[in-house]
Design an enzyme around this catalytic site. Structure first.
Site, mmCIF file in Angstrom:
data_model
loop_
_atom_site.group_PDB
_atom_site.id
_atom_site.type_symbol
_atom_site.label_atom_id
_atom_site.label_comp_id
_atom_site.label_asym_id
_atom_site.label_seq_id
_atom_site.Cartn_x
_atom_site.Cartn_y
_atom_site.Cartn_z
ATOM 1 N N LYS A 229 24.150 38.060 33.647
ATOM 2 C CA LYS A 229 22.717 37.851 33.458
ATOM 3 C C LYS A 229 22.010 37.906 34.817
ATOM 4 O O LYS A 229 21.983 38.942 35.427
ATOM 5 C CB LYS A 229 22.489 36.529 32.713
ATOM 6 C CG LYS A 229 23.477 36.284 31.543
ATOM 7 C CD LYS A 229 23.313 37.237 30.394
ATOM 8 C CE LYS A 229 24.433 37.196 29.362
ATOM 9 N NZ LYS A 229 24.798 35.910 28.821
ATOM 10 N N ARG B 223 45.886 40.413 41.016
ATOM 11 C CA ARG B 223 45.442 39.376 40.073
ATOM 12 C C ARG B 223 45.184 38.081 40.844
ATOM 13 O O ARG B 223 44.244 37.346 40.560
ATOM 14 C CB ARG B 223 46.480 39.141 38.967
ATOM 15 C CG ARG B 223 46.113 37.930 38.106
ATOM 16 C CD ARG B 223 46.828 37.805 36.766
ATOM 17 N NE ARG B 223 48.137 38.392 36.721
ATOM 18 C CZ ARG B 223 49.256 37.863 37.250
ATOM 19 N NH1 ARG B 223 49.213 36.686 37.863
ATOM 20 N NH2 ARG B 223 50.401 38.502 37.173
ATOM 21 N N ASP C 2 26.578 24.884 32.425
ATOM 22 C CA ASP C 2 26.385 26.332 32.321
ATOM 23 C C ASP C 2 24.995 26.613 32.891
ATOM 24 O O ASP C 2 23.985 26.290 32.279
ATOM 25 C CB ASP C 2 26.495 26.764 30.852
ATOM 26 C CG ASP C 2 26.389 28.277 30.689
ATOM 27 O OD1 ASP C 2 25.754 28.924 31.544
ATOM 28 O OD2 ASP C 2 26.916 28.800 29.690
ATOM 29 N N TYR D 88 24.776 28.403 23.991
ATOM 30 C CA TYR D 88 25.066 29.833 23.856
ATOM 31 C C TYR D 88 26.018 30.057 22.664
ATOM 32 O O TYR D 88 27.049 29.381 22.557
ATOM 33 C CB TYR D 88 25.683 30.349 25.161
ATOM 34 C CG TYR D 88 26.066 31.798 25.089
ATOM 35 C CD1 TYR D 88 25.085 32.789 25.028
ATOM 36 C CD2 TYR D 88 27.395 32.190 25.053
ATOM 37 C CE1 TYR D 88 25.434 34.124 24.940
ATOM 38 C CE2 TYR D 88 27.749 33.520 24.980
ATOM 39 C CZ TYR D 88 26.761 34.488 24.917
ATOM 40 O OH TYR D 88 27.109 35.802 24.832
HETATM 41 C C1 PLP Z 1 25.919 35.365 28.135
HETATM 42 C C2 PLP Z 1 26.211 33.918 28.263
HETATM 43 C C3 PLP Z 1 27.529 33.440 28.288
HETATM 44 C C4 PLP Z 1 28.726 34.352 28.110
HETATM 45 O O1 PLP Z 1 28.848 35.250 29.169
HETATM 46 P P1 PLP Z 1 29.472 36.728 29.037
HETATM 47 O O2 PLP Z 1 29.363 37.244 30.423
HETATM 48 O O3 PLP Z 1 28.659 37.470 28.034
HETATM 49 O O4 PLP Z 1 30.875 36.559 28.583
HETATM 50 C C5 PLP Z 1 27.726 32.077 28.456
HETATM 51 N N1 PLP Z 1 26.678 31.217 28.564
HETATM 52 C C6 PLP Z 1 25.396 31.654 28.543
HETATM 53 C C7 PLP Z 1 24.293 30.664 28.682
HETATM 54 C C8 PLP Z 1 25.120 33.008 28.392
HETATM 55 O O5 PLP Z 1 23.850 33.415 28.340
#
Ligand code: PLP
Length: 402
Positions: free
Chosen positions: A217, A68, A192, A120
């Site tokens: 992504k 961890r 983000d 998001y």
């Molecule tokens: C998908 C996404 C998240 C969350 O990420 P996960 O890997 O699905 O938990 C956060 N911010 C943005 C802009 C996203 O597209």
């Protein structure tokens, strides 16, 4: 850790300094933070599928005690991520949301966050449903005009949360302008950077304190893994985040860390192609009679175009559009007709996806609030992949009756 690596580990917070800042992006994507496996010479980072590490004597070990806290595959990914974002310290999490969770845990009850309004959906849900009950206040503001944050600034403001390009309206937020306001007041800025990817935009260079990714992504890029990441420069902030990562334990496994490392090796090539395809598709969509508005920051008519040009290398692989018939039914007809554009949540993979934010990713945002922000019923979002663009256009033509 391996001898000669600029790494020091402590139980509470392993600290990794990234030393690969001088390479250009494509070289960093493939090499930064990585070295052949010291045991075998394997060029690919091994998947260290182990929960613990044998010690010679109590406290005498090779830098790894318990997985961890430290896992070599995850640490290789964390080094690589730090280099891609021009940061010093990278942290990987079990998902993008786990990374969001770790950042908000820097705060205390009574603290306030000013956040992008067009955000998001999962982040909005975590803010309002999980963290507000713990006494943290969130203000959602249209940050495409940075001065809109001023009425919300007060002594309790501890964090400014930026997402740009925004999802799904693809508004552009001036990262440097907001970071300047925040720094004067000792407020942390979080960006983000999922939609842009570090190939297009590096927020730490624009003054941000924390960069966040859903590596699910563009970083992973192949729709085969869920993972999240944070990158920072400040060592004290890194220590606090490592402490949260280790204490709360939302870490990714070594197999998933490996998949993201592998995906990153082609990040620059994939994002380049996806941007090229998106530009051609955005231009084509404007000529379809069923299409009303095309939202794409690469258009010189887009209100955020100049800022996008200033802070991004290209305009990204996302394109949104609305229909003249602004209803869920009309959108559904398009969404169920495309064959190459798969109807699915998520984005940033090699394959093109089509989505309906109002009923999918943003279903947790109340309709009035959605409409207030311009997220109308027919809004369709494309994540443009790296297929041949002629095939993608033919698919959209068939679905839109053009
Ligand atoms: C998908 C996404 C998240 C969350 O990420 P996960 O890997 O699905 O938990 C956060 N911010 C943005 C802009 C996203 O597209």
């Amino acid at each position: 850790m391996h001898e000669g690596n600029s790494v020091c580990a402590s139980y509470e917070a392993p600290i990794y300094l990234c030393t690969n800042l001088l390479m250009k992006f494509g070289t960093k994507a493939i090499h930064a933070g990585l070295e052949p496996d010291p045991a075998t010479g394997a060029i690919m980072t091994p998947i260290y599928q182990t929960s613990t590490f044998v010690q010679e004597a109590p406290g005498v070990h090779k830098g790894y005690e318990y997985a961890r806290t430290q896992n070599p595959t995850r640490i290789a990914l964390e080094h690589n991520l730090a280099a891609l974002e021009n940061g010093q310290f990278g942290l990987a999490f079990a998902s993008g949301m786990a990374a969001v969770d770790a950042v908000v845990k820097l705060l205390e009850p009574g603290d306030e966050v000013i956040s992008t309004n067009d955000l998001y959906g999962g982040t909005y849900r975590a803010f309002t449903k999980i963290f507000e009950p713990f006494g943290i206040r969130f203000h959602f503001v249209g940050m495409d005009a940075p001065e809109r944050i001023y009425p919300y600034l007060n002594d309790q403001t501890k964090m400014i949360w930026i997402e740009t390009p925004t999802n799904p309206l693809l508004n552009i937020i001036d990262i440097a302008a907001l970071c300047n306001v925040a720094r004067e007041r000792g407020i942390l800025t979080v960006v983000d950077n999922t939609f842009a990817s570090p190939y297009l935009q590096t927020p730490l260079d624009l003054g941000a304190d924390i960069v966040l990714h859903s590596a699910t992504k563009y970083l992973g890029g192949h729709s085969d893994v869920v993972l999240g990441a944070l990158v920072v420069r400040d060592e004290e902030l890194a220590r606090r985040l490592y402490f949260i990562q280790n204490s709360c334990g939302a870490i990714p496994g070594p197999q998933d860390s490996f998949l993201v490392l592998r995906g990153i090796k082609t990040l620059h090539v994939r994002v380049q192609r996806s941007c090229e395809n998106a530009r051609i598709i955005a231009e084509r969509l404007q000529q379809f009679s069923a299409v009303n508005r095309v939202l794409y920051p690469g258009f010189s008519s887009h209100p955020g175009h100049a800022i996008a040009k200033k802070q991004m290398r290209d305009f990204g692989g996302m394109v949104s559009f609305t229909l003249h018939n602004d209803t869920v039914e009309a959108a559904t007809r398009v969404l169920t007709k495309t064959k190459l554009f798969a109807l699915a949540e998520s984005l940033g993979g090699v394959e093109s996806l089509i989505g309906h934010p109002a009923s999918m990713t943003h279903a947790s945002i109340p309709r009035e609030e959605r409409l207030r922000n311009g997220l109308t019923d027919s809004l369709i979002r494309l994540s443009v992949g790296i297929e041949d663009v002629e095939d993608l256009i033919a698919d959209l033509e068939a679905a839109l009756g053009a």
